[in-house]
Design a protein around this motif. Structure first.
Motif, mmCIF file in Angstrom:
data_model
loop_
_atom_site.group_PDB
_atom_site.id
_atom_site.type_symbol
_atom_site.label_atom_id
_atom_site.label_comp_id
_atom_site.label_asym_id
_atom_site.label_seq_id
_atom_site.Cartn_x
_atom_site.Cartn_y
_atom_site.Cartn_z
ATOM 1 N N LEU A 748 8.862 9.241 11.573
ATOM 2 C CA LEU A 748 8.040 9.282 10.363
ATOM 3 C C LEU A 748 6.765 10.088 10.605
ATOM 4 O O LEU A 748 6.359 10.903 9.766
ATOM 5 N N PHE A 749 6.136 9.877 11.747
ATOM 6 C CA PHE A 749 4.895 10.593 12.069
ATOM 7 C C PHE A 749 5.109 12.105 11.991
ATOM 8 O O PHE A 749 4.349 12.828 11.348
ATOM 9 N N HIS A 750 6.163 12.594 12.612
ATOM 10 C CA HIS A 750 6.427 14.044 12.648
ATOM 11 C C HIS A 750 6.812 14.568 11.265
ATOM 12 O O HIS A 750 6.395 15.652 10.865
ATOM 13 N N GLN A 751 7.597 13.786 10.534
ATOM 14 C CA GLN A 751 8.028 14.216 9.196
ATOM 15 C C GLN A 751 6.844 14.316 8.240
ATOM 16 O O GLN A 751 6.716 15.290 7.486
ATOM 17 N N ALA A 752 5.983 13.293 8.262
ATOM 18 C CA ALA A 752 4.826 13.285 7.364
ATOM 19 C C ALA A 752 3.867 14.426 7.705
ATOM 20 O O ALA A 752 3.319 15.085 6.813
ATOM 21 N N GLU A 753 3.664 14.675 9.013
ATOM 22 C CA GLU A 753 2.776 15.771 9.426
ATOM 23 C C GLU A 753 3.330 17.129 8.972
ATOM 24 O O GLU A 753 2.592 17.994 8.499
ATOM 25 N N TYR A 754 4.651 17.293 9.097
ATOM 26 C CA TYR A 754 5.283 18.550 8.698
ATOM 27 C C TYR A 754 5.122 18.770 7.185
ATOM 28 O O TYR A 754 4.759 19.865 6.739
ATOM 29 N N LEU A 755 5.394 17.718 6.400
ATOM 30 C CA LEU A 755 5.302 17.848 4.939
ATOM 31 C C LEU A 755 3.859 18.133 4.516
ATOM 32 O O LEU A 755 3.625 18.968 3.623
ATOM 33 N N GLY A 769 -4.447 13.399 3.978
ATOM 34 C CA GLY A 769 -3.470 12.611 4.729
ATOM 35 C C GLY A 769 -2.611 13.493 5.617
ATOM 36 O O GLY A 769 -2.933 14.667 5.836
ATOM 37 N N PRO A 770 -1.542 12.930 6.187
ATOM 38 C CA PRO A 770 -0.962 11.611 5.886
ATOM 39 C C PRO A 770 -1.735 10.446 6.514
ATOM 40 O O PRO A 770 -2.307 10.589 7.587
ATOM 41 N N GLU A 771 -1.739 9.331 5.778
ATOM 42 C CA GLU A 771 -2.403 8.105 6.228
ATOM 43 C C GLU A 771 -1.447 6.927 6.037
ATOM 44 O O GLU A 771 -0.556 6.971 5.183
ATOM 45 N N TYR A 772 -1.669 5.876 6.827
ATOM 46 C CA TYR A 772 -0.928 4.636 6.593
ATOM 47 C C TYR A 772 -1.550 3.914 5.401
ATOM 48 O O TYR A 772 -2.773 3.763 5.340
ATOM 49 N N PRO A 773 -0.749 3.445 4.425
ATOM 50 C CA PRO A 773 -1.305 2.676 3.309
ATOM 51 C C PRO A 773 -1.677 1.259 3.753
ATOM 52 O O PRO A 773 -1.439 0.884 4.911
ATOM 53 N N ASN A 780 11.652 -2.847 6.010
ATOM 54 C CA ASN A 780 11.996 -2.157 7.271
ATOM 55 C C ASN A 780 11.759 -0.652 7.249
ATOM 56 O O ASN A 780 12.107 0.042 8.207
ATOM 57 N N TYR A 781 11.169 -0.145 6.199
ATOM 58 C CA TYR A 781 10.793 1.269 6.164
ATOM 59 C C TYR A 781 9.293 1.393 6.441
ATOM 60 O O TYR A 781 8.480 0.751 5.765
ATOM 61 N N TYR A 782 8.955 2.206 7.457
ATOM 62 C CA TYR A 782 7.547 2.525 7.719
ATOM 63 C C TYR A 782 7.117 3.588 6.702
ATOM 64 O O TYR A 782 7.922 4.429 6.278
ATOM 65 N N ILE A 783 5.848 3.553 6.317
ATOM 66 C CA ILE A 783 5.378 4.418 5.230
ATOM 67 C C ILE A 783 4.121 5.165 5.659
ATOM 68 O O ILE A 783 3.208 4.585 6.271
#
Length: 829
Positions: A748-755, A769-773, A780-783
């Motif tokens: 998730l970290f890499h995907q959010a940074e890429y987007l 962002g990206p930031e954790y809400p 079970n899904y990290y956001i």
């Protein structure tokens, strides 16, 4: 090999249809029309299509063409389900706008719009309506086979039934069985359909002759006088051709059902069971078509009418209990008289059931009601009644914007500021207020937004001339605004005058109200008993296994609940971390307020209104009926109690803890706090008695509380609008939020940074962002959240969305995106 010409179809056009499938796919699919269906296909009809190797779906036809698709060979339509379109051209235009504006797929909109019963698919589960009582003699061979199979196995999929019958196209058969109430859709399994049946009584035609009737009556008077009373009551009730219901006959004659049954057994009376509408109870009242207006209301009504000549949307700002509903009624009357349909939107199902009773006094049975608590049969019934024009007025929650109006002339959005109008999951993540404004544009209908505490955006649009504006400044009938007293929890705790969570001021006011046979509403914006269980030894707090939140203790179940995913576990007696027995509950919800109040005021009749007590279909209405009939002294509730309730004897309102609203980390916190506090306060003293509101807080000098005391919305607006402009928030900036989700936090970290990086290439420092809400894991899904904020006037919204779509599509084609979900949310708050 010889080839023969198809002389039967020679000269006939080869047609293709473009359809929307109820799936989250980017493009519509095209199917070939069999020649024998050429004359039957029409835009808005439902078609049965095969998608993939073996899946069947109900699709909506949106275009008819002679052009074959270039990229693939079109499959044939399997069947058509409708004689006439069930979706109108105006609806399809509205669906296209919604998919485009809210960055979702047409299939997402179709799924939200259509009742489940109108979109059967291969995996849709079918159940038997056993309560209906199937008459096997009336079944066709294939229906008989399906009923037999369903009696052996409670649920079958459409695919199972296709295999059972040995044919692909079974949906027309299932459609017919659904219409006969033989089967139901398993999406409604928790609210199993029970057709509303009513028994009516009529006199055997053999006794229509006056002489025979006289003879019968003389015999009954001698041998069975109670049966004679029933016959006499029937004759009286059936005058002018009125139908006589069995229960009403029993009541009018004073006889029991056994006596009526005896007359039926003798074939003197005949009983007929009839299916009656499930949507509205018969009111037994003649419609009232007048509402008396005050001078101020008359002037404001004239102003609204005048502004509708120049503006499509008018904002009506009227303080609580100023009589906004009476103005709505007048405008609805005028629209109906002009032959138009009306949509009256309300934010809560609880309000819908409350307001319907008031509106039916004016409009009788011409009103349809539509919301998510209806089962599939009820939703289809409303859909068809709106489509054929039987309902001139529809009253409903946000999903009613999707109904198939033919001639919509007026949309009323009551309590337009409410967050309940926003759909958060699943897509489309729309705001029904904003969607209603576009819907008005599609139909050329006028839109009236009403609120005592308008949203900052709507008020800004009115102030800048985009919307018309009208204002009701006084309560109807000269009733005074409630007296508001702010009590410091800290001071009462220090002086030891607070009992449990109730200050001495609130306790005294409640006791006085109860002594005068008046009613009390208490507001606490948390449900459950205690939000947090804590170990005093090691500070361990039980958390949900699926979400990053602490579990809430519910005393009624004795379990710990997650309010995000529904997970439950037994409440531990010892700490699972350190083994200590010193566990305690921190904080409090509505359940604890109710529990402790019953100890402090044992004579009071207390009831709770929150998500836990209103899950059943008619629970809202049952609680409101009990409050209205004064079988409840104190109603404890969450935000449900703040919205539009109007009861004569509610004189005291208690806000248990205002701080939970004021301290929330959100740019709308002050606006929402003012709205909630003002709306809750407005439930007090609405019919000739001045009410009293007690606000308990640790911060009595907070700016918002002082604005509520002064009822000074203008001051709130001026403060908020200057801050919004300075910090780049709506209405000056648009916002689009992206929730990026994955089950693996590292991926998730890499995907959010890429987007976020791709978005920055296009939008620069407008990307945050990206930031954790606040809650960073759900089910079970990290956001991780990325926020895009851009100027309302300097960037084209449509171009920005085109760029976003391209970026998301490009991201989804990379290996990096595997297992990742990206959810765009336009106007997220």
């Amino acid at each position: 090999m010889l080839e023969f010409a198809d002389t039967h179809n020679a000269g006939r056009k080869t047609l293709f249809v473009e359809v929307i499938l109820p799936l989250a796919i980017a493009k519509n699919y095209t199917y070939r029309v069999p020649f024998d269906m050429n004359d039957a296909v029409a835009i808005g009809k439902r078609a049965v299509v095969q998608f993939g190797k073996s899946k069947m779906y109900t699709a909506i036809i949106v275009a008819i063409t002679e052009q074959a698709p270039e990229k693939y060979e079109a499959k044939y339509l399997m069947d058509l389900l409708d004689d006439r379109p069930v979706v109108t051209a105006a609806q399809l235009s509205f669906w296209n706008w919604m998919a485009d504006y809210y960055l979702c797929h047409p299939g997402d909109v179709m799924n939200a719009a259509l009742p489940s019963a109108l979109k059967l698919a291969s995996e849709t589960k079918i159940i038997l309506n056993k309560e209906h009582g199937v008459d096997r003699a009336t079944l066709h061979d294939k229906e008989f086979l399906i009923v037999d199979a369903l009696e052996l196995q409670p649920e079958l999929t459409v695919s199972d039934i296709a295999k059972l019958l040995g044919q692909k196209t079974v949906m027309p058969i299932l459609k017919l069985m659904f219409e006969k109430n033989i089967i139901s859709i398993s999406e409604s399994v928790n609210e199993r359909y029970k057709p509303r049946r009513k028994t009516f009584i009529k006199l055997n035609s053999a006794y229509q002759d006056q002489e025979r009737l006289k003879e019968l009556f003389e015999i009954l008077e001698k041998r069975a006088p109670k049966q004679a009373d029933v016959v006499l009551a029937y004759i009286h009730m059936s005058r002018n051709g009125a139908r006589v219901a069995k229960n009403e006959l029993a009541e009018a004659s004073g006889a029991g059902t056994a006596i009526i049954k005896a007359l039926i057994d003798k074939e003197i009376l005949i009983a007929e069971e009839v299916n009656v509408s499930r949507l509205l109870e018969e009111s037994g009242e003649e419609p009232e078509l007048t509402a008396t207006l005050s001078e101020e209301q008359e002037a404001v009504l004239a102003s609204v009418r005048n502004q509708f000549n120049q503006k499509e949307v008018v904002l009506l700002h009227g303080i609580t209990s100023s009589g906004k509903t009476q103005l709505y009624i007048k405008l609805i009357e005028e629209a109906v008289a002009a032959g138009k349909q009306v949509l009256y939107l309300l934010p809560e199902i609880a309000l819908t059931t409350h307001v319907i009773e008031r509106l039916r006094r004016y409009f009788g049975e011409a009103i349809g009601v539509y919301h998510s608590r209806f089962n599939d049969q009820e939703r289809v019934e409303v859909w068809q009644n709106v489509l054929n024009g039987s309902y001139r007025i529809v009253l409903g929650a946000r999903s009613s914007v999707f109904l198939p109006f033919e001639n919509l002339g007026l949309i009323v959005v009551d309590e337009e500021h409410e967050t309940s109008y926003k759909q958060f999951d699943p897509a489309p993540r729309y705001n029904a207020r904003d969607a209603a404004i576009y819907l008005g544009n599609v139909y050329g209908a006028k839109v009236l937004l009403g609120s005592a505490t308008p949203s900052i955006e709507s008020y800004y649009n009115a102030k800048t001339g985009k919307y018309g504006f009208a204002e009701l400044k006084f309560r109807y009938g000269g009733v005074e605004l409630p007296q508001i007293e702010v009590v410091s929890i800290a001071e009462e705790t220090k002086s030891k005058t607070i009992q449990s969570h109730f200050t001495s001021v609130l306790m005294e006011d409640m006791q006085q109200a109860l002594s005068k046979k008046e009613q009390v509403i208490l507001f606490q914006n948390r449900r459950g008993y205690a939000p947090v269980m804590l170990c005093r030894t090691c500070a361990h707090t039980p958390k949900c296994v699926n979400c990053d939140v602490s579990l809430t203790y519910h005393k009624s179940s004795g379990m710990l609940h997650c309010h995000y995913c529904g997970y439950k576990e037994d409440s531990p007696s010892i700490c699972p971390a350190c083994g200590s027995a010193h566990l305690e509950y921190k904080g409090f919800g509505t359940e604890k307020v109710e529990d402790e109040l019953s100890i402090l005021l044992p004579e009071a009749r207390i009831m709770r209104m929150d998500m836990d007590t209103t899950r059943a279909k008619n629970s809202f209405q049952n609680i409101l009926n009990e409050l209205e009939e004064k079988r409840i002294d104190i109603l404890v509730g969450t935000q449900m109690v703040a919205k539009g309730l109007d009861f004569a004897d509610v004189t005291v309102i208690g806000i248990i803890s205002a701080d939970s609203l004021l301290k929330y980390p959100d740019f709308r916190a002050n606006e929402r706090s003012f709205q909630m506090l003002a709306q809750v306060s407005g439930r007090a003293g609405r019919r000739g008695k001045q009410g009293k509101v007690v606000i308990q807080t640790y911060d009595p000098g907070h700016r918002v509380i002082l604005q509520v005391i002064e009822n000074d919305y203008a001051d709130l607006y001026n403060n908020e609008i200057s801050e919004r402009k300075a910090f780049k928030y709506p209405p000056f900036y648009r916002m689009i939020q992206f929730d990026v989700k994955h089950k693996d936090p590292e991926k998730l970290f890499h995907q959010a940074e890429y987007l976020a990086l791709e978005l920055r290439k296009q939008f620069g420092d407008r990307v945050i962002g990206p930031e954790y809400p606040l809650v960073s894991r759900i089910r079970n899904y990290y956001i991780k959240t990325i926020m895009l904020k851009f100027e309302r006037d300097s960037i084209s919204l449509s171009k920005a969305k085109d760029a976003i779509r391209s970026m998301i599509l490009q991201f989804q084609t990379t290996k990096l995106s595997k297992g990742c979900i990206v959810q765009p949310d336009v106007d997220p708050y």
